[in-house]
Write a protein that holds these residues in place. Structure first.
Motif, PDB file in Angstrom:
ATOM      1  N   PHE A  53       1.389  10.572  18.552  1.00 43.38           N
ATOM      2  CA  PHE A  53       1.506  11.328  17.303  1.00 43.38           C
ATOM      3  C   PHE A  53       0.729  10.718  16.139  1.00 43.38           C
ATOM      4  N   GLY A  54       0.101   9.561  16.346  1.00 39.74           N
ATOM      5  CA  GLY A  54      -0.646   8.929  15.270  1.00 39.74           C
ATOM      6  C   GLY A  54       0.238   8.315  14.212  1.00 39.74           C
ATOM      7  N   ALA A  55       1.403   7.825  14.617  1.00 38.69           N
ATOM      8  CA  ALA A  55       2.329   7.168  13.686  1.00 38.69           C
ATOM      9  C   ALA A  55       2.121   5.661  13.765  1.00 38.69           C
ATOM     10  N   PHE A  56       2.086   5.013  12.616  1.00 37.12           N
ATOM     11  CA  PHE A  56       1.814   3.582  12.579  1.00 37.12           C
ATOM     12  C   PHE A  56       2.876   2.778  11.844  1.00 37.12           C
ATOM     13  N   THR A  57       3.813   3.461  11.183  1.00 38.51           N
ATOM     14  CA  THR A  57       4.785   2.791  10.327  1.00 38.51           C
ATOM     15  C   THR A  57       6.186   3.318  10.599  1.00 38.51           C
ATOM     16  N   SER A  58       7.174   2.404  10.632  1.00 37.33           N
ATOM     17  CA  SER A  58       8.558   2.857  10.807  1.00 37.33           C
ATOM     18  C   SER A  58       8.911   3.799   9.657  1.00 37.33           C
ATOM     19  N   GLY A  59       9.647   4.823   9.978  1.00 38.85           N
ATOM     20  CA  GLY A  59      10.008   5.816   8.971  1.00 38.85           C
ATOM     21  C   GLY A  59       8.988   6.930   8.817  1.00 38.85           C
ATOM     22  N   GLU A  60       7.895   6.863   9.538  1.00 37.00           N
ATOM     23  CA  GLU A  60       6.884   7.910   9.459  1.00 37.00           C
ATOM     24  C   GLU A  60       7.472   9.195  10.033  1.00 37.00           C
ATOM     25  N   GLY A  75       5.831   9.855   4.658  1.00 35.92           N
ATOM     26  CA  GLY A  75       7.115   9.238   4.366  1.00 35.92           C
ATOM     27  C   GLY A  75       8.047  10.184   3.631  1.00 35.92           C
ATOM     28  N   ILE A  76       9.352   9.957   3.799  1.00 40.94           N
ATOM     29  CA  ILE A  76      10.343  10.802   3.131  1.00 40.94           C
ATOM     30  C   ILE A  76      11.320   9.974   2.309  1.00 40.94           C
ATOM     31  N   THR A  77      10.949   8.726   2.018  1.00 46.65           N
ATOM     32  CA  THR A  77      11.772   7.882   1.156  1.00 46.65           C
ATOM     33  C   THR A  77      10.921   7.414  -0.023  1.00 46.65           C
ATOM     34  N   PRO A  78      11.563   7.103  -1.164  1.00 46.57           N
ATOM     35  CA  PRO A  78      10.806   6.681  -2.344  1.00 46.57           C
ATOM     36  C   PRO A  78      10.303   5.234  -2.266  1.00 46.57           C
ATOM     37  N   ALA A  79      10.884   4.445  -1.368  1.00 47.96           N
ATOM     38  CA  ALA A  79      10.487   3.049  -1.182  1.00 47.96           C
ATOM     39  C   ALA A  79      11.098   2.561   0.125  1.00 47.96           C
ATOM     40  N   ARG A  80      10.631   1.428   0.604  1.00 43.96           N
ATOM     41  CA  ARG A  80      11.137   0.887   1.869  1.00 43.96           C
ATOM     42  C   ARG A  80      12.635   0.590   1.770  1.00 43.96           C
ATOM     43  N   GLY A  81      13.393   1.144   2.719  1.00 47.57           N
ATOM     44  CA  GLY A  81      14.825   0.893   2.788  1.00 47.57           C
ATOM     45  C   GLY A  81      15.654   1.644   1.770  1.00 47.57           C
ATOM     46  N   HIS A  82      15.071   2.619   1.093  1.00 49.95           N
ATOM     47  CA  HIS A  82      15.803   3.353   0.060  1.00 49.95           C
ATOM     48  C   HIS A  82      15.873   4.836   0.402  1.00 49.95           C
TER      49      HIS A  82
END
Length: 117
Positions: A53-60, A75-82
């Motif tokens: 799928f061409g995903a490279f980052t957790s949360g993609e 991404g669907i979060t405003p910052a990492r872990g938030h």
């Protein structure tokens, strides 16, 4: 998922190295994701699905329309872990409401998922 229950489904892939036990990725996060109606959790052995799928980052996050076309990737979060409002979340909600996405991508905040434990 709660707002669009029954109208959308999701697959959440969890990185699982082939060098680890088959249940290595069965964490609290796996159980939390699996408990959401309309969500299925799957192993992503050695990042095979991520590469596909061409995903490279957790949360993609990738959203495909009923026609199979990619409607959003990012991404669907405003910052990492938030959690909370974000441009990616707004884009997905717009598509699910039947409108065209104002944007089709957004920054992803997370860890690299390609080629490592």
């Amino acid at each position: 998922m709660a707002v669009h229950r029954g109208r959308v489904s999701a697959t959440v892939f969890f990185y699982a190295p082939s060098t680890k036990a088959p249940d290595w990725d069965r964490t609290d996060l796996w159980r939390d994701a699996s408990a959401i109606a309309g969500v299925r959790a799957l192993d992503d052995r050695d990042s095979a699905a991520a590469r596909l799928f061409g995903a490279f980052t957790s949360g993609e996050t990738l959203l495909f329309g009923k026609d199979g076309r990619l409607a959003f990737h990012g991404g669907i979060t405003p910052a990492r872990g938030h959690a909370g409002d974000s441009s990616g979340r707004d884009a997905i909600l717009s598509v699910l409401a039947g409108s065209a996405a104002v944007q089709t991508s957004a920054p992803v905040f997370g860890c690299s998922i390609q080629g490592g434990e």
